[in-house]
Design a protein around this motif. Structure first.
Motif, mmCIF file in Angstrom:
data_model
loop_
_atom_site.group_PDB
_atom_site.id
_atom_site.type_symbol
_atom_site.label_atom_id
_atom_site.label_comp_id
_atom_site.label_asym_id
_atom_site.label_seq_id
_atom_site.Cartn_x
_atom_site.Cartn_y
_atom_site.Cartn_z
ATOM 1 N N ASN A 1 0.852 -1.197 0.000
ATOM 2 C CA ASN A 1 0.000 0.000 0.000
ATOM 3 C C ASN A 1 0.888 1.248 0.000
ATOM 4 O O ASN A 1 1.037 1.943 1.014
ATOM 5 C CB ASN A 1 -0.964 0.010 1.187
ATOM 6 N N ALA A 2 1.465 1.527 -1.154
ATOM 7 C CA ALA A 2 2.466 2.583 -1.284
ATOM 8 C C ALA A 2 1.950 3.936 -0.807
ATOM 9 O O ALA A 2 2.687 4.711 -0.174
ATOM 10 C CB ALA A 2 2.930 2.675 -2.735
ATOM 11 N N ARG A 3 0.707 4.236 -1.093
ATOM 12 C CA ARG A 3 0.171 5.540 -0.683
ATOM 13 C C ARG A 3 0.108 5.665 0.837
ATOM 14 O O ARG A 3 0.430 6.721 1.400
ATOM 15 C CB ARG A 3 -1.204 5.754 -1.313
ATOM 16 N N ALA A 4 -0.297 4.603 1.507
ATOM 17 C CA ALA A 4 -0.351 4.635 2.969
ATOM 18 C C ALA A 4 1.049 4.795 3.559
ATOM 19 O O ALA A 4 1.251 5.523 4.545
ATOM 20 C CB ALA A 4 -1.015 3.370 3.500
ATOM 21 N N VAL A 5 2.027 4.119 2.964
ATOM 22 C CA VAL A 5 3.407 4.220 3.427
ATOM 23 C C VAL A 5 3.916 5.656 3.289
ATOM 24 O O VAL A 5 4.534 6.218 4.209
ATOM 25 C CB VAL A 5 4.313 3.247 2.646
ATOM 26 N N LEU A 6 3.665 6.273 2.136
ATOM 27 C CA LEU A 6 4.142 7.632 1.904
ATOM 28 C C LEU A 6 3.415 8.646 2.794
ATOM 29 O O LEU A 6 4.029 9.604 3.280
ATOM 30 C CB LEU A 6 3.986 7.999 0.428
ATOM 31 N N LYS A 7 2.120 8.435 3.031
ATOM 32 C CA LYS A 7 1.399 9.318 3.950
ATOM 33 C C LYS A 7 1.967 9.221 5.363
ATOM 34 O O LYS A 7 2.110 10.232 6.066
ATOM 35 C CB LYS A 7 -0.085 8.956 3.955
ATOM 36 N N ALA A 8 2.308 8.013 5.782
ATOM 37 C CA ALA A 8 2.888 7.827 7.113
ATOM 38 C C ALA A 8 4.255 8.490 7.215
ATOM 39 O O ALA A 8 4.613 9.057 8.256
ATOM 40 C CB ALA A 8 2.989 6.342 7.430
ATOM 41 N N PHE A 9 5.010 8.449 6.140
ATOM 42 C CA PHE A 9 6.367 8.998 6.118
ATOM 43 C C PHE A 9 6.365 10.524 6.070
ATOM 44 O O PHE A 9 7.146 11.183 6.768
ATOM 45 C CB PHE A 9 7.107 8.425 4.909
ATOM 46 N N LEU A 10 5.473 11.090 5.260
ATOM 47 C CA LEU A 10 5.501 12.528 5.012
ATOM 48 C C LEU A 10 4.363 13.303 5.666
ATOM 49 O O LEU A 10 4.415 14.525 5.757
ATOM 50 C CB LEU A 10 5.492 12.790 3.503
ATOM 51 N N GLY A 11 3.316 12.592 6.094
ATOM 52 C CA GLY A 11 2.234 13.267 6.802
ATOM 53 C C GLY A 11 1.035 13.618 5.967
ATOM 54 O O GLY A 11 0.115 14.299 6.447
ATOM 55 N N GLY A 12 1.009 13.183 4.723
ATOM 56 C CA GLY A 12 -0.129 13.482 3.855
ATOM 57 C C GLY A 12 0.165 13.096 2.430
ATOM 58 O O GLY A 12 1.173 12.446 2.140
ATOM 59 N N SER A 13 -0.686 13.490 1.526
ATOM 60 C CA SER A 13 -0.545 13.189 0.105
ATOM 61 C C SER A 13 0.235 14.298 -0.600
ATOM 62 O O SER A 13 0.405 15.395 -0.040
ATOM 63 C CB SER A 13 -1.933 13.065 -0.535
ATOM 64 N N PRO A 14 0.690 14.071 -1.836
ATOM 65 C CA PRO A 14 1.369 15.150 -2.568
ATOM 66 C C PRO A 14 0.436 16.308 -2.909
ATOM 67 O O PRO A 14 0.897 17.436 -3.118
ATOM 68 C CB PRO A 14 1.887 14.451 -3.833
ATOM 69 N N GLN A 15 -0.851 16.047 -2.958
ATOM 70 C CA GLN A 15 -1.795 17.134 -3.183
ATOM 71 C C GLN A 15 -1.854 18.054 -1.956
ATOM 72 O O GLN A 15 -2.028 19.268 -2.087
ATOM 73 C CB GLN A 15 -3.183 16.556 -3.481
ATOM 74 N N GLN A 16 -1.677 17.467 -0.776
ATOM 75 C CA GLN A 16 -1.681 18.254 0.456
ATOM 76 C C GLN A 16 -0.322 18.888 0.746
ATOM 77 O O GLN A 16 -0.241 19.991 1.294
ATOM 78 C CB GLN A 16 -2.076 17.360 1.642
ATOM 79 N N LEU A 17 0.754 18.159 0.393
ATOM 80 C CA LEU A 17 2.112 18.575 0.754
ATOM 81 C C LEU A 17 3.039 18.528 -0.467
ATOM 82 O O LEU A 17 4.049 17.817 -0.468
ATOM 83 C CB LEU A 17 2.663 17.656 1.854
#
Length: 300
Positions: free
Chosen positions: A197-213
């Protein structure tokens, strides 16, 4: 793979490797008998439980692997993977022991994990480890003018970010085993299937989605740091990797190759974490070229 090495480093690159070092390296990219008997690791010294920093009260430790004979050796700084969320410096020690036996001081370092600690905490921890290694170089018999940053997966991502920072001293090369390089694209175009679940991993790492951050995703992506005169980079990916797809390795290579020394080795049948089987076919190929690349880098 031979062609890729020769094109990037020159057909005579192995002449820059000392004869005594070359004699102790693997003599073939694949040795069938090693699949059954294992790859010889030889005798080394191993130090554990070395506290190098305590950010936010978290004790970060490293392990050090040294050649059996006291001396002064080029340093390899190893950064483990685990989606930035798990792992420890004890992970996959075979490579560390193998390289220590061949004349390197290997530092296996720790870093804080997401989601509790978000980026750039992990990069800060890598930089703290490098500062510690430099200040204790004599104690651990390391030549910090000859350092290699080596990482797997999330660790490869951190290794590239650290190596590509302006004014980074003593880094002769960086080795990336199947590391993410473009986090925005990785989020927007996850693999199919998507086992972690790559998106969940990246959200956990960075704190949100690329649209948010969007800015943070750009800042956390090694591909955005490519400029002239970066340390030479070895990229090794598996064509069947469904965690970090090989297309990202190709993308990084294409951006690096015009301005820097870069090598892309793609193993057709390999998946993510192919080197977990140390004596397997994929890791034998990777190890053969990795040790030559590192030897070239520290002796050029």
């Amino acid at each position: 793979m031979n062609t890729a090495m020769n094109q990037a480093l020159g057909a005579d690159y192995d002449t820059k490797i000392p004869v005594e070092l070359k004699a102790n390296m693997r003599q073939q990219p694949f040795i069938l008998t090693d699949v059954f008997r294992g790859i010889s690791l030889q005798k080394t010294r191993h130090l554990t439980n070395i506290n190098f920093a305590s950010p936010a009260g978290v004790k970060l430790k490293m392990e050090v692997y040294q050649p059996a004979k006291v001396g002064k050796y080029p340093a390899i700084v190893f950064i483990y993977g685990g989606s930035w969320q798990s792992g420890n410096p004890s992970a996959k020690p075979e490579f560390n022991r193998y390289m220590a036996a061949r004349g390197y001081t290997v530092f296996a370092i720790d870093y804080r994990h997401a989601p509790k600690y978000k980026f750039p905490a992990q990069l800060d921890d890598v930089n703290s480890a490098l500062d510690f290694i430099r200040s204790h170089a004599a104690e651990y018999e390391a030549d910090t003018d000859k350092m290699i940053l080596f990482g797997r997966s999330a660790g490869a991502h951190l290794a590239m970010l650290a190596a590509y920072q302006p004014n980074m001293k003593g880094i002769r090369a960086v080795v990336n085993y199947y590391g993410p390089v473009n986090l925005t694209q990785g989020y927007n175009e996850p693999p199919i299937p998507d086992p972690i679940n790559a998106r969940a991993v990246l959200k956990a790492f960075l704190g949100g989605s690329p649209q948010q951050l969007p800015t943070l995703y750009q800042t956390a992506s090694p591909i955005n740091y490519v400029v002239d005169n970066l340390p030479p980079t070895l990229l090794i990916y598996g064509s069947r990797d469904n965690v970090v797809e090989a297309r990202f390795g190709r993308q990084m290579y294409e951006k690096l190759r015009n301005k820097n020394t870069a090598i892309l080795l793609e193993i057709p049948w390999a998946q993510h974490s192919f080197d977990s089987i140390f004596n397997g076919v994929s890791n034998q190929l990777a190890l053969y070229y990795t040790e030559r690349f590192i030897a070239w880098a520290v002796n050029s």
